[in-house]
Design a protein around this motif. Structure first.
Motif, PDB file in Angstrom:
ATOM      1  N   ARG A 136      30.244 -41.119  -5.601  1.00 47.70           N
ATOM      2  CA  ARG A 136      29.024 -40.645  -6.406  1.00 47.70           C
ATOM      3  C   ARG A 136      27.837 -41.682  -6.307  1.00 47.70           C
ATOM      4  O   ARG A 136      28.130 -42.932  -6.326  1.00 47.70           O
ATOM      5  CB  ARG A 136      29.356 -40.363  -7.765  1.00 47.70           C
ATOM      6  CG  ARG A 136      30.036 -39.532  -8.142  1.00 47.70           C
ATOM      7  CD  ARG A 136      30.351 -38.928  -9.622  1.00 47.70           C
ATOM      8  NE  ARG A 136      29.065 -38.885 -10.209  1.00 47.70           N
ATOM      9  CZ  ARG A 136      28.574 -38.467 -11.459  1.00 47.70           C
ATOM     10  NH1 ARG A 136      29.612 -38.615 -12.317  1.00 47.70           N
ATOM     11  NH2 ARG A 136      27.243 -38.131 -11.735  1.00 47.70           N
ATOM     12  N   ARG A 137      26.879 -41.359  -6.027  1.00 49.94           N
ATOM     13  CA  ARG A 137      25.689 -42.023  -5.983  1.00 49.94           C
ATOM     14  C   ARG A 137      25.539 -43.084  -4.554  1.00 49.94           C
ATOM     15  O   ARG A 137      25.048 -44.153  -4.801  1.00 49.94           O
ATOM     16  CB  ARG A 137      25.226 -42.738  -7.451  1.00 49.94           C
ATOM     17  CG  ARG A 137      25.000 -41.692  -8.379  1.00 49.94           C
ATOM     18  CD  ARG A 137      24.794 -42.625  -9.550  1.00 49.94           C
ATOM     19  NE  ARG A 137      24.464 -41.741 -10.809  1.00 49.94           N
ATOM     20  CZ  ARG A 137      24.320 -42.002 -12.047  1.00 49.94           C
ATOM     21  NH1 ARG A 137      24.151 -43.256 -12.336  1.00 49.94           N
ATOM     22  NH2 ARG A 137      24.068 -41.083 -13.037  1.00 49.94           N
ATOM     23  N   THR A 138      26.647 -42.783  -3.624  1.00 50.20           N
ATOM     24  CA  THR A 138      26.609 -43.726  -2.491  1.00 50.20           C
ATOM     25  C   THR A 138      25.973 -42.658  -1.305  1.00 50.20           C
ATOM     26  O   THR A 138      26.548 -41.705  -1.050  1.00 50.20           O
ATOM     27  CB  THR A 138      28.276 -44.065  -2.365  1.00 50.20           C
ATOM     28  OG1 THR A 138      28.316 -44.615  -3.651  1.00 50.20           O
ATOM     29  CG2 THR A 138      28.085 -44.731  -1.197  1.00 50.20           C
ATOM     30  N   ILE A 139      25.389 -43.487  -0.575  1.00 53.06           N
ATOM     31  CA  ILE A 139      24.843 -42.768   0.830  1.00 53.06           C
ATOM     32  C   ILE A 139      25.733 -43.541   1.940  1.00 53.06           C
ATOM     33  O   ILE A 139      25.589 -44.753   2.198  1.00 53.06           O
ATOM     34  CB  ILE A 139      23.529 -43.021   1.077  1.00 53.06           C
ATOM     35  CG1 ILE A 139      22.724 -42.411  -0.095  1.00 53.06           C
ATOM     36  CG2 ILE A 139      23.079 -42.390   2.345  1.00 53.06           C
ATOM     37  CD1 ILE A 139      23.013 -40.860  -0.384  1.00 53.06           C
ATOM     38  N   ARG A 191      21.867 -35.337   0.041  1.00 52.19           N
ATOM     39  CA  ARG A 191      21.852 -36.424   1.273  1.00 52.19           C
ATOM     40  C   ARG A 191      23.342 -37.307   0.966  1.00 52.19           C
ATOM     41  O   ARG A 191      23.175 -37.890  -0.062  1.00 52.19           O
ATOM     42  CB  ARG A 191      20.799 -37.287   1.580  1.00 52.19           C
ATOM     43  CG  ARG A 191      21.076 -38.172   2.686  1.00 52.19           C
ATOM     44  CD  ARG A 191      19.708 -38.674   3.003  1.00 52.19           C
ATOM     45  NE  ARG A 191      18.705 -37.954   3.676  1.00 52.19           N
ATOM     46  CZ  ARG A 191      17.801 -38.427   4.615  1.00 52.19           C
ATOM     47  NH1 ARG A 191      17.417 -39.503   4.948  1.00 52.19           N
ATOM     48  NH2 ARG A 191      17.090 -37.419   5.198  1.00 52.19           N
ATOM     49  N   LEU A 192      24.134 -37.022   1.860  1.00 52.67           N
ATOM     50  CA  LEU A 192      25.157 -38.008   2.096  1.00 52.67           C
ATOM     51  C   LEU A 192      25.548 -39.124   2.945  1.00 52.67           C
ATOM     52  O   LEU A 192      26.307 -39.904   2.881  1.00 52.67           O
ATOM     53  CB  LEU A 192      26.422 -37.121   2.176  1.00 52.67           C
ATOM     54  CG  LEU A 192      26.710 -35.792   1.333  1.00 52.67           C
ATOM     55  CD1 LEU A 192      28.022 -34.910   1.876  1.00 52.67           C
ATOM     56  CD2 LEU A 192      27.037 -36.115  -0.057  1.00 52.67           C
ATOM     57  N   VAL A 193      24.541 -39.093   3.998  1.00 54.31           N
ATOM     58  CA  VAL A 193      24.522 -39.935   4.994  1.00 54.31           C
ATOM     59  C   VAL A 193      23.098 -40.297   5.348  1.00 54.31           C
ATOM     60  O   VAL A 193      22.202 -39.547   5.309  1.00 54.31           O
ATOM     61  CB  VAL A 193      25.329 -39.782   6.284  1.00 54.31           C
ATOM     62  CG1 VAL A 193      24.869 -38.441   6.647  1.00 54.31           C
ATOM     63  CG2 VAL A 193      25.302 -40.636   7.158  1.00 54.31           C
ATOM     64  N   ASP A 194      22.759 -41.606   5.885  1.00 53.12           N
ATOM     65  CA  ASP A 194      21.466 -41.919   6.197  1.00 53.12           C
ATOM     66  C   ASP A 194      21.445 -41.888   7.717  1.00 53.12           C
ATOM     67  O   ASP A 194      21.355 -42.820   8.366  1.00 53.12           O
ATOM     68  CB  ASP A 194      21.163 -43.472   5.647  1.00 53.12           C
ATOM     69  CG  ASP A 194      19.800 -43.993   6.352  1.00 53.12           C
ATOM     70  OD1 ASP A 194      18.880 -43.278   6.713  1.00 53.12           O
ATOM     71  OD2 ASP A 194      19.550 -45.127   6.592  1.00 53.12           O
TER      72      ASP A 194
END
Length: 388
Positions: free
Chosen positions: A169-172, A24-27
């Motif tokens: 990295r590790r960011t949504i 998942r890249l985006v909420d």
């Protein structure tokens, strides 16, 4: 005497999706509460409206079914999309990731962008608006920087929104563009979309390198200006951008209604693949599958069904197993296209071969073979009843 004509109700389709887990890249679904709190009429620009919400859907065919239902409505249609884009490894075409999407299953668990374009071309020009808040993964972002027409929709569709590169990295990422739109609407303001677009960008800022959509009937997104965004309508280029892959131009011809041109070009490339790599080569099968999808876009389910069956048989002949995703996908698509048939003669002609193929490739749809057999029997019973 003047007759009051009631304004047709609008339809707003909210689609928010992203893979579950580390992909998942985006909420994406995080925007739905904000949009759902907006009066539906604000989303469509009409006094009355129907709201349809798809939160992290699992099946691309189910999404396609809901999209087709929305496209068939007579009033204005507004499509809001929050999510992330990836390129499939075989055709290098953009797909909107859904909840079950992974890199290995992208072609079968994500929604192809050209499906959206193909459905929207059926709408009357000027009645459809698409608002996007999208994140692209690295390969997709790199491709879009050289081919900005990759996400083009058909003429007559107004497109607004933004497309941003992947977060760190590790960011949504957050769909802040659509959230800001919802905040304006909840305040009671109803600015025209071009003004709303500029207002929202001024509030949220623009991600580095973002591509902005801000035009009536745009062919491509426009690069974000810096430091203060002031987007202008995109203007079609007099010369097409160079691109060694012929597939985007073929799909563009199909989505603009030039189906004969698209089919002829795909057939020529298939023959080239036959001569260059061999009749059973992956390259030849690729173009066969392109032809099958073009037939679907052209509204010819019989041809699409037949071509998908040929593709499945070609893959099996290459010793691909019956549970191979490419084989299952080809058979599932053939089955789906057969179900779209309304001509009894065509259904009866293609049915036995599809039943035989389903026996070899049951797929993951429980009872698919039995459903197919019952439907084929119904076609025969209906025809016999008419004859008697």
């Amino acid at each position: 005497m003047e007759i009051d004509r009631e304004e047709p109700a609008g339809t707003a389709l909210l689609l928010a999706a992203a893979p579950v887990g580390k992909g998942r890249l985006v909420d994406a679904v995080g925007v739905l509460p904000a949009l759902a709190a907006v009066p539906p009429g604000a989303l469509t620009g009409t006094a009355a409206a129907t709201l349809v919400e798809l939160a992290d859907p699992l099946d691309p065919q189910a999404v396609l079914t809901r999209l087709r239902a929305a496209v068939a409505t007579p009033g204005p249609l507004s499509l809001y999309i929050a999510g992330q884009l990836h390129l499939d490894h075989r055709q290098r075409l953009p797909h909107l990731a859904l909840a079950r999407t992974s890199p290995a299953t992208l072609r079968y668990t994500a929604l192809p962008w050209h499906w959206i374009a193909g459905e929207l071309k059926l709408r009357r020009p000027g009645t459809t608006t698409v608002v996007v808040d999208l994140v692209a993964d690295d390969p997709t972002w790199q491709r879009l920087t050289t081919d900005r027409g990759l996400l083009a929709l058909c003429h007559g569709v107004r497109v607004y929104g933004r497309l941003v590169p992947p977060p760190g990295r590790r960011t949504i990422a957050s769909p802040d563009y659509l959230k800001a739109c919802a905040a304006v609407w909840r305040s009671g303001a109803r600015p025209p979309l071009p003004a709303l677009h500029e207002q929202v960008l001024a509030q949220t800022g623009v991600a580095q390198g973002a591509l902005l959509y801000a035009a009536d009937f745009p062919p491509t997104p426009t690069p974000a200006p810096a430091p203060v965004p002031s987007p202008a309508p995109a203007v079609p280029s007099a010369r097409p951008a160079p691109d060694a892959d012929p597939l985007p131009s073929i799909l563009a011809a199909a989505t603009s209604g030039r189906h004969g041109e698209a089919a002829a070009a795909a057939a020529a490339w298939e023959q080239h693949a036959h001569r260059t790599y061999g009749s059973g080569s992956p390259e030849a099968i690729h173009w066969l599958e392109v032809r099958a999808d073009l037939a679907r876009l052209a509204g010819d389910p019989a041809a699409s069904c037949r071509l998908w069956m040929v593709a499945a048989e070609a893959r099996l002949a290459r010793q691909q197993t019956r549970d191979d995703p490419d084989v299952e996908g080809a058979v599932d698509r053939a089955h789906h296209q057969w179900e779209q048939l309304r001509d009894p003669e065509a259904a009866r002609a293609l049915g036995p071969a599809l039943v035989a193929l389903r026996r070899r490739v049951p797929g993951r749809r429980r009872g698919a073979l039995q459903v197919l057999q019952r439907r084929l029997e119904q076609w025969h019973d209906t025809t016999e009843g008419v004859m008697h």
